[in-house]
Design a protein around this motif. Sequence first.
Motif, PDB file in Angstrom:
ATOM      1  N   VAL A  68       0.843  -1.192   0.000  1.00 13.38           N
ATOM      2  CA  VAL A  68       0.000   0.000   0.000  1.00 13.38           C
ATOM      3  C   VAL A  68       0.884   1.251   0.000  1.00 13.38           C
ATOM      4  O   VAL A  68       1.723   1.422   0.887  1.00 13.38           O
ATOM      5  CB  VAL A  68      -0.918   0.041   1.246  1.00 13.38           C
ATOM      6  CG1 VAL A  68      -1.755   1.322   1.252  1.00 13.38           C
ATOM      7  CG2 VAL A  68      -1.833  -1.184   1.295  1.00 13.38           C
ATOM      8  N   GLY A  69       0.716   2.102  -1.000  1.00  5.90           N
ATOM      9  CA  GLY A  69       1.486   3.340  -1.066  1.00  5.90           C
ATOM     10  C   GLY A  69       0.577   4.541  -0.946  1.00  5.90           C
ATOM     11  O   GLY A  69      -0.473   4.582  -1.570  1.00  5.90           O
ATOM     12  N   PRO A  70       0.954   5.524  -0.151  1.00  4.11           N
ATOM     13  CA  PRO A  70       0.187   6.775  -0.151  1.00  4.11           C
ATOM     14  C   PRO A  70       0.456   7.560  -1.449  1.00  4.11           C
ATOM     15  O   PRO A  70       1.597   7.686  -1.860  1.00  4.11           O
ATOM     16  CB  PRO A  70       0.697   7.528   1.081  1.00  4.11           C
ATOM     17  CG  PRO A  70       1.997   6.904   1.434  1.00  4.11           C
ATOM     18  CD  PRO A  70       2.045   5.536   0.839  1.00  4.11           C
ATOM     19  N   ALA A  71      -0.588   8.059  -2.089  1.00  4.60           N
ATOM     20  CA  ALA A  71      -0.439   8.869  -3.304  1.00  4.60           C
ATOM     21  C   ALA A  71       0.140  10.232  -2.910  1.00  4.60           C
ATOM     22  O   ALA A  71      -0.181  10.738  -1.838  1.00  4.60           O
ATOM     23  CB  ALA A  71      -1.810   9.059  -3.963  1.00  4.60           C
ATOM     24  N   VAL A 111      -5.040   4.454   7.957  1.00  3.85           N
ATOM     25  CA  VAL A 111      -6.116   3.926   7.099  1.00  3.85           C
ATOM     26  C   VAL A 111      -6.093   2.397   7.117  1.00  3.85           C
ATOM     27  O   VAL A 111      -7.128   1.747   7.285  1.00  3.85           O
ATOM     28  CB  VAL A 111      -5.960   4.442   5.637  1.00  3.85           C
ATOM     29  CG1 VAL A 111      -7.021   3.818   4.739  1.00  3.85           C
ATOM     30  CG2 VAL A 111      -6.039   5.963   5.599  1.00  3.85           C
ATOM     31  N   VAL A 112      -4.894   1.834   6.964  1.00  4.73           N
ATOM     32  CA  VAL A 112      -4.745   0.369   6.954  1.00  4.73           C
ATOM     33  C   VAL A 112      -5.247  -0.225   8.261  1.00  4.73           C
ATOM     34  O   VAL A 112      -6.022  -1.202   8.265  1.00  4.73           O
ATOM     35  CB  VAL A 112      -3.254  -0.006   6.725  1.00  4.73           C
ATOM     36  CG1 VAL A 112      -3.014  -1.498   7.006  1.00  4.73           C
ATOM     37  CG2 VAL A 112      -2.830   0.340   5.307  1.00  4.73           C
ATOM     38  N   GLU A 113      -4.844   0.373   9.367  1.00  2.15           N
ATOM     39  CA  GLU A 113      -5.220  -0.176  10.680  1.00  2.15           C
ATOM     40  C   GLU A 113      -6.714   0.008  10.969  1.00  2.15           C
ATOM     41  O   GLU A 113      -7.326  -0.847  11.594  1.00  2.15           O
ATOM     42  CB  GLU A 113      -4.333   0.424  11.777  1.00  2.15           C
ATOM     43  CG  GLU A 113      -2.896  -0.082  11.641  1.00  2.15           C
ATOM     44  CD  GLU A 113      -1.921   0.458  12.683  1.00  2.15           C
ATOM     45  OE1 GLU A 113      -0.820  -0.119  12.794  1.00  2.15           O
ATOM     46  OE2 GLU A 113      -2.240   1.463  13.361  1.00  2.15           O
ATOM     47  N   ASP A 114      -7.256   1.103  10.480  1.00  7.61           N
ATOM     48  CA  ASP A 114      -8.704   1.316  10.631  1.00  7.61           C
ATOM     49  C   ASP A 114      -9.502   0.219   9.918  1.00  7.61           C
ATOM     50  O   ASP A 114     -10.635  -0.076  10.286  1.00  7.61           O
ATOM     51  CB  ASP A 114      -9.119   2.687  10.084  1.00  7.61           C
ATOM     52  CG  ASP A 114      -8.716   3.820  11.014  1.00  7.61           C
ATOM     53  OD1 ASP A 114      -8.295   3.528  12.162  1.00  7.61           O
ATOM     54  OD2 ASP A 114      -8.800   4.997  10.606  1.00  7.61           O
ATOM     55  N   HIS A 115      -8.898  -0.371   8.874  1.00  3.12           N
ATOM     56  CA  HIS A 115      -9.556  -1.454   8.137  1.00  3.12           C
ATOM     57  C   HIS A 115      -9.188  -2.834   8.689  1.00  3.12           C
ATOM     58  O   HIS A 115      -9.551  -3.846   8.103  1.00  3.12           O
ATOM     59  CB  HIS A 115      -9.197  -1.388   6.650  1.00  3.12           C
ATOM     60  CG  HIS A 115      -9.908  -0.296   5.912  1.00  3.12           C
ATOM     61  ND1 HIS A 115      -9.527   1.024   5.980  1.00  3.12           N
ATOM     62  CD2 HIS A 115     -11.005  -0.327   5.113  1.00  3.12           C
ATOM     63  CE1 HIS A 115     -10.343   1.761   5.236  1.00  3.12           C
ATOM     64  NE2 HIS A 115     -11.250   0.965   4.716  1.00  3.12           N
TER      65      HIS A 115
END
Length: 186
Positions: free
Chosen positions: A61-64, A125-129
């Motif tokens: 996962v990369g942040p844009a 974001v990843v951890e929230d999911h």
Amino acid sequence: MIIDILKETGALLQGHFLLSSGKHSDGYVQCAQVLMHPEKAEIAVGKIVEKLGNLEFDIVVGPAMGGVIVSYELARQTGKPSIFVEREDGEMTLRRGFKIEKGQKVLITEDVVTTGKSAYEAIKVVEDHGGIVVAIASIVNRSSGDIKYPLYSAVKVDLNTYEKENCPMCKDGSKAIKPGSRKIKA
Ligand code: ZN
């Protein structure tokens, strides 16, 4: 050597720069200058993959914008899927039908890690999911060693940064410029 790739592509700039943090520096790394050459991107990301060794992860996962190409190339070399998070109304979020499953092991990618700010936003974001971040991977490590996750980088680049008041280049009468705001000699 990865540092040679940074130099020959003009990604490593020397000068007098005003960073987004407000500090001044005697250099700047513009990773897009490497990533615009797919064959150089392949070599630089290959170096990260080599360092990852047997690290287990399910998705990259990369942040844009900075993390997107690195994520794609790293996923390509390791046979994993690559997605990205991006800003919507200023907030990092997952869009475009991208999903992170609960318990999925996630590798975060960046072009340059300095303070880790955008990597941390992606991690949230990843951890929230319900995803589990196993590490951050970047082409360049510009951090001062205080990143709160394991960091795998193709190359460590140390630049001198100064508070404006103590900047020796300002004292010499030169003016700090924002990187990318005009043509700079490498
Ligand atoms: Zn200065």
